[in-house]
Scaffold this active site. Structure first.
Site, PDB file in Angstrom:
ATOM      1  N   TYR A 160      -2.628  -1.096  10.153  1.00  0.00           N
ATOM      2  CA  TYR A 160      -2.583  -1.494   8.748  1.00  0.00           C
ATOM      3  C   TYR A 160      -1.352  -0.931   8.048  1.00  0.00           C
ATOM      4  O   TYR A 160      -0.615  -1.662   7.369  1.00  0.00           O
ATOM      5  CB  TYR A 160      -3.851  -1.008   8.042  1.00  0.00           C
ATOM      6  N   SER A 182       0.851  -1.193   0.000  1.00  0.00           N
ATOM      7  CA  SER A 182       0.000   0.000   0.000  1.00  0.00           C
ATOM      8  C   SER A 182       0.884   1.239   0.000  1.00  0.00           C
ATOM      9  O   SER A 182       1.937   1.263   0.657  1.00  0.00           O
ATOM     10  CB  SER A 182      -0.895   0.030   1.248  1.00  0.00           C
TER      11      SER A 182
END
Length: 252
Positions: free
Chosen positions: A174, A147
């Site tokens: 995350y 990401s």
């Protein structure tokens, strides 16, 4: 193991002789990736925790798709999947979760543990289980879905894609897990050498189930095209890189 600023187009000539496994392939970017791989004449294993759902997807994608149950947090399930799949050329580590939580002040240890169990330890466990099969391939490829929010370069400085001041310090469970994925990608590439092509992809914000109720974001197929590019890199292509879905490099 230096990376240029842009990736080459996928080498579709490999298609027809390759087998791929995509984890978390029953929806979102994983499903879109499986579809593009099938369209490139590659045999694809649809990996998912729910075998019934994986089977449904495989039937929808046609004869080149097959289903396998794989829970990246379950070592027995991973071992069984590796035995079922057998020969493998392309591994797409796509399975991931967003356990919630915000910054260091409010995120719980349980959220941190759940994030790392799936996003980091699960990725490592799957990679280790399938390395023997990949080592037998003439064109071994590993694509780790990361990401842009895990980029320390973007987090620590201006980034045209995200308003970092608005989310500064948030999503620590995350985002830090994806930073770890980037480090693991680089170190895996270094350990395996140039014959393997091991790269991480920043797919961009997509409409998926990662964030419940999210309606913003782009088409997962755009991100899947970036996965395909990395999965079909030529043998002289880069390894140990962090790439955006559009083929441009991302800072670590």
């Amino acid at each position: 193991m230096t990376q240029s600023t842009r990736l080459p187009e996928p080498l579709r000539a490999f298609g027809g002789n390759l087998t791929a496994l995509v984890t978390g392939a029953s929806s979102g970017i994983g499903l879109a990736t499986a579809r593009l791989l099938v369209e490139a004449d590659i045999d694809v294993w649809i990996g998912a925790r729910n075998l019934e759902r994986a089977g449904q997807v495989a039937r929808e994608l046609g004869d080149r798709a097959r289903a396998v149950r794989i829970d990246v947090t379950d070592s027995a399930a991973i071992a069984a999947a590796a035995e079922t799949v057998g020969a493998l050329d392309i591994l797409v580590n796509n399975a991931g979760i967003n356990p919630g939580g915000e910054d260091i002040q409010t995120t719980t240890l349980d959220q941190m543990r759940r994030s790392y169990e799936t996003n980091v330890f699960g990725l490592v466990a799957v990679t280790q289980a399938f390395l023997p099969a990949l080592a037998r391939s003439a064109h071994p490829r590993i694509v780790n879905i990361s990401s842009g929010t895990g980029s320390l370069g973007w987090n620590g400085g201006p980034n045209p894609q995200f308003d970092w001041q608005r989310v500064r310090g948030g999503g620590i469970a995350y985002r830090s897990a994806k930073t770890a994925v980037n480090a693991i990608t680089l170190m895996t590439a270094q350990a395996l050498g140039e014959r393997f092509k091991v790269n991480a992809l920043a797919p961009g914000l997509r409409r998926t189930n990662l964030i419940p109720g999210m309606t913003a974001g782009g088409d997962p197929t755009e991100a899947a095209a970036g996965v395909l590019r990395l999965a079909l890199l030529p043998d002289h292509g880069p390894t140990g890189g962090f790439w955006s879905w559009d083929g441009t490099s991302v800072p670590w």
